[in-house]
Motif scaffolding. Structure first.
Motif, mmCIF file in Angstrom:
data_model
loop_
_atom_site.group_PDB
_atom_site.id
_atom_site.type_symbol
_atom_site.label_atom_id
_atom_site.label_comp_id
_atom_site.label_asym_id
_atom_site.label_seq_id
_atom_site.Cartn_x
_atom_site.Cartn_y
_atom_site.Cartn_z
ATOM 1 N N CYS A 1 16.876 -84.586 -116.298
ATOM 2 C CA CYS A 1 17.563 -85.867 -116.081
ATOM 3 C C CYS A 1 18.178 -86.367 -117.381
ATOM 4 O O CYS A 1 19.301 -86.887 -117.390
ATOM 5 C CB CYS A 1 16.598 -86.904 -115.533
ATOM 6 N N LEU A 2 17.454 -86.217 -118.473
ATOM 7 C CA LEU A 2 17.976 -86.654 -119.761
ATOM 8 C C LEU A 2 19.217 -85.867 -120.163
ATOM 9 O O LEU A 2 20.234 -86.440 -120.564
ATOM 10 C CB LEU A 2 16.902 -86.523 -120.834
ATOM 11 N N LEU A 3 19.169 -84.559 -120.022
ATOM 12 C CA LEU A 3 20.321 -83.729 -120.382
ATOM 13 C C LEU A 3 21.519 -83.990 -119.484
ATOM 14 O O LEU A 3 22.667 -84.048 -119.954
ATOM 15 C CB LEU A 3 19.932 -82.255 -120.341
ATOM 16 N N ALA A 4 21.275 -84.163 -118.203
ATOM 17 C CA ALA A 4 22.372 -84.474 -117.289
ATOM 18 C C ALA A 4 22.959 -85.844 -117.599
ATOM 19 O O ALA A 4 24.188 -86.033 -117.549
ATOM 20 C CB ALA A 4 21.892 -84.417 -115.843
ATOM 21 N N GLY A 5 22.116 -86.802 -117.949
ATOM 22 C CA GLY A 5 22.604 -88.129 -118.320
ATOM 23 C C GLY A 5 23.464 -88.095 -119.569
ATOM 24 O O GLY A 5 24.509 -88.743 -119.637
ATOM 25 N N LEU B 1 25.858 -93.488 -113.255
ATOM 26 C CA LEU B 1 24.934 -92.415 -112.887
ATOM 27 C C LEU B 1 24.125 -91.957 -114.097
ATOM 28 O O LEU B 1 22.934 -91.649 -113.981
ATOM 29 C CB LEU B 1 25.702 -91.241 -112.276
ATOM 30 N N ALA B 2 24.742 -91.928 -115.271
ATOM 31 C CA ALA B 2 24.030 -91.542 -116.489
ATOM 32 C C ALA B 2 22.911 -92.531 -116.791
ATOM 33 O O ALA B 2 21.805 -92.131 -117.172
ATOM 34 C CB ALA B 2 25.003 -91.451 -117.659
ATOM 35 N N VAL B 3 23.156 -93.822 -116.610
ATOM 36 C CA VAL B 3 22.124 -94.823 -116.853
ATOM 37 C C VAL B 3 20.959 -94.637 -115.878
ATOM 38 O O VAL B 3 19.789 -94.750 -116.264
ATOM 39 C CB VAL B 3 22.725 -96.247 -116.758
ATOM 40 N N VAL B 4 21.264 -94.329 -114.632
ATOM 41 C CA VAL B 4 20.204 -94.068 -113.649
ATOM 42 C C VAL B 4 19.387 -92.840 -114.065
ATOM 43 O O VAL B 4 18.150 -92.844 -113.989
ATOM 44 C CB VAL B 4 20.807 -93.884 -112.241
ATOM 45 N N LEU B 5 20.053 -91.801 -114.523
ATOM 46 C CA LEU B 5 19.342 -90.603 -114.970
ATOM 47 C C LEU B 5 18.510 -90.876 -116.214
ATOM 48 O O LEU B 5 17.405 -90.335 -116.357
ATOM 49 C CB LEU B 5 20.331 -89.464 -115.219
ATOM 50 N N PHE B 6 19.014 -91.720 -117.120
ATOM 51 C CA PHE B 6 18.222 -92.098 -118.291
ATOM 52 C C PHE B 6 16.959 -92.839 -117.869
ATOM 53 O O PHE B 6 15.889 -92.631 -118.433
ATOM 54 C CB PHE B 6 19.039 -92.974 -119.245
ATOM 55 N N ALA B 7 17.081 -93.711 -116.875
ATOM 56 C CA ALA B 7 15.920 -94.445 -116.381
ATOM 57 C C ALA B 7 14.894 -93.488 -115.759
ATOM 58 O O ALA B 7 13.686 -93.631 -115.988
ATOM 59 C CB ALA B 7 16.347 -95.499 -115.374
ATOM 60 N N LEU B 8 15.369 -92.504 -114.997
ATOM 61 C CA LEU B 8 14.454 -91.516 -114.415
ATOM 62 C C LEU B 8 13.765 -90.689 -115.490
ATOM 63 O O LEU B 8 12.574 -90.386 -115.384
ATOM 64 C CB LEU B 8 15.210 -90.605 -113.454
ATOM 65 N N ALA B 9 14.515 -90.324 -116.530
ATOM 66 C CA ALA B 9 13.917 -89.558 -117.627
ATOM 67 C C ALA B 9 12.855 -90.385 -118.340
ATOM 68 O O ALA B 9 11.789 -89.879 -118.692
ATOM 69 C CB ALA B 9 15.006 -89.121 -118.604
ATOM 70 N N PHE B 10 13.134 -91.680 -118.548
ATOM 71 C CA PHE B 10 12.153 -92.547 -119.184
ATOM 72 C C PHE B 10 10.900 -92.673 -118.330
ATOM 73 O O PHE B 10 9.775 -92.635 -118.847
ATOM 74 C CB PHE B 10 12.755 -93.926 -119.449
ATOM 75 N N VAL C 1 6.860 -82.389 -114.029
ATOM 76 C CA VAL C 1 7.337 -83.745 -114.305
ATOM 77 C C VAL C 1 8.093 -83.771 -115.624
ATOM 78 O O VAL C 1 9.152 -84.398 -115.745
ATOM 79 C CB VAL C 1 6.154 -84.743 -114.314
ATOM 80 N N ALA C 2 7.589 -83.080 -116.632
ATOM 81 C CA ALA C 2 8.261 -83.041 -117.930
ATOM 82 C C ALA C 2 9.608 -82.326 -117.837
ATOM 83 O O ALA C 2 10.596 -82.768 -118.441
ATOM 84 C CB ALA C 2 7.367 -82.353 -118.959
ATOM 85 N N VAL C 3 9.672 -81.250 -117.078
ATOM 86 C CA VAL C 3 10.928 -80.509 -116.931
ATOM 87 C C VAL C 3 11.962 -81.340 -116.171
ATOM 88 O O VAL C 3 13.147 -81.374 -116.547
ATOM 89 C CB VAL C 3 10.677 -79.145 -116.235
ATOM 90 N N VAL C 4 11.536 -82.028 -115.134
ATOM 91 C CA VAL C 4 12.459 -82.888 -114.384
ATOM 92 C C VAL C 4 12.970 -84.018 -115.280
ATOM 93 O O VAL C 4 14.160 -84.352 -115.265
ATOM 94 C CB VAL C 4 11.783 -83.436 -113.111
ATOM 95 N N GLY C 5 12.097 -84.582 -116.086
ATOM 96 C CA GLY C 5 12.517 -85.623 -117.021
ATOM 97 C C GLY C 5 13.520 -85.115 -118.036
ATOM 98 O O GLY C 5 14.515 -85.782 -118.332
ATOM 99 N N ALA C 6 13.280 -83.928 -118.564
ATOM 100 C CA ALA C 6 14.210 -83.352 -119.526
ATOM 101 C C ALA C 6 15.551 -83.023 -118.872
ATOM 102 O O ALA C 6 16.613 -83.235 -119.471
ATOM 103 C CB ALA C 6 13.608 -82.090 -120.143
#
Length: 62
Positions: free
Chosen positions: A46-50, A7-16, A39-44
């Motif tokens: 996802c990155l923090l959750a990952g 799940l972390a890898v999926v979230l990293f991909a979404l953040a990217f 979009v920037a907040v959602v990316g951040a």
């Protein structure tokens, strides 16, 4: 790999993808400032959750 790391890898991909969307794609120029910020907040997020999922230690099976 544990499910948390998958799940972390999926979230990293979404953040990217969110980061790439704010920088590279031309359709982003048509969006308002609020949408770009969203979009920037959602990316951040996802990155923090990952990162939180990646750093989580597996539970001891008993």
């Amino acid at each position: 790999m544990t499910p948390h790391r998958v799940l972390a890898v999926v979230l990293f991909a979404l953040a990217f993808l969110a980061l790439a969307a704010t920088r590279a794609f031309p359709f982003v120029d048509d969006l308002s400032g609020v949408a770009k910020s969203a979009v920037a907040v959602v990316g951040a997020a996802c990155l923090l959750a990952g990162v939180a999922l990646w750093m989580r230690k597996p539970q001891d099976p008993r």
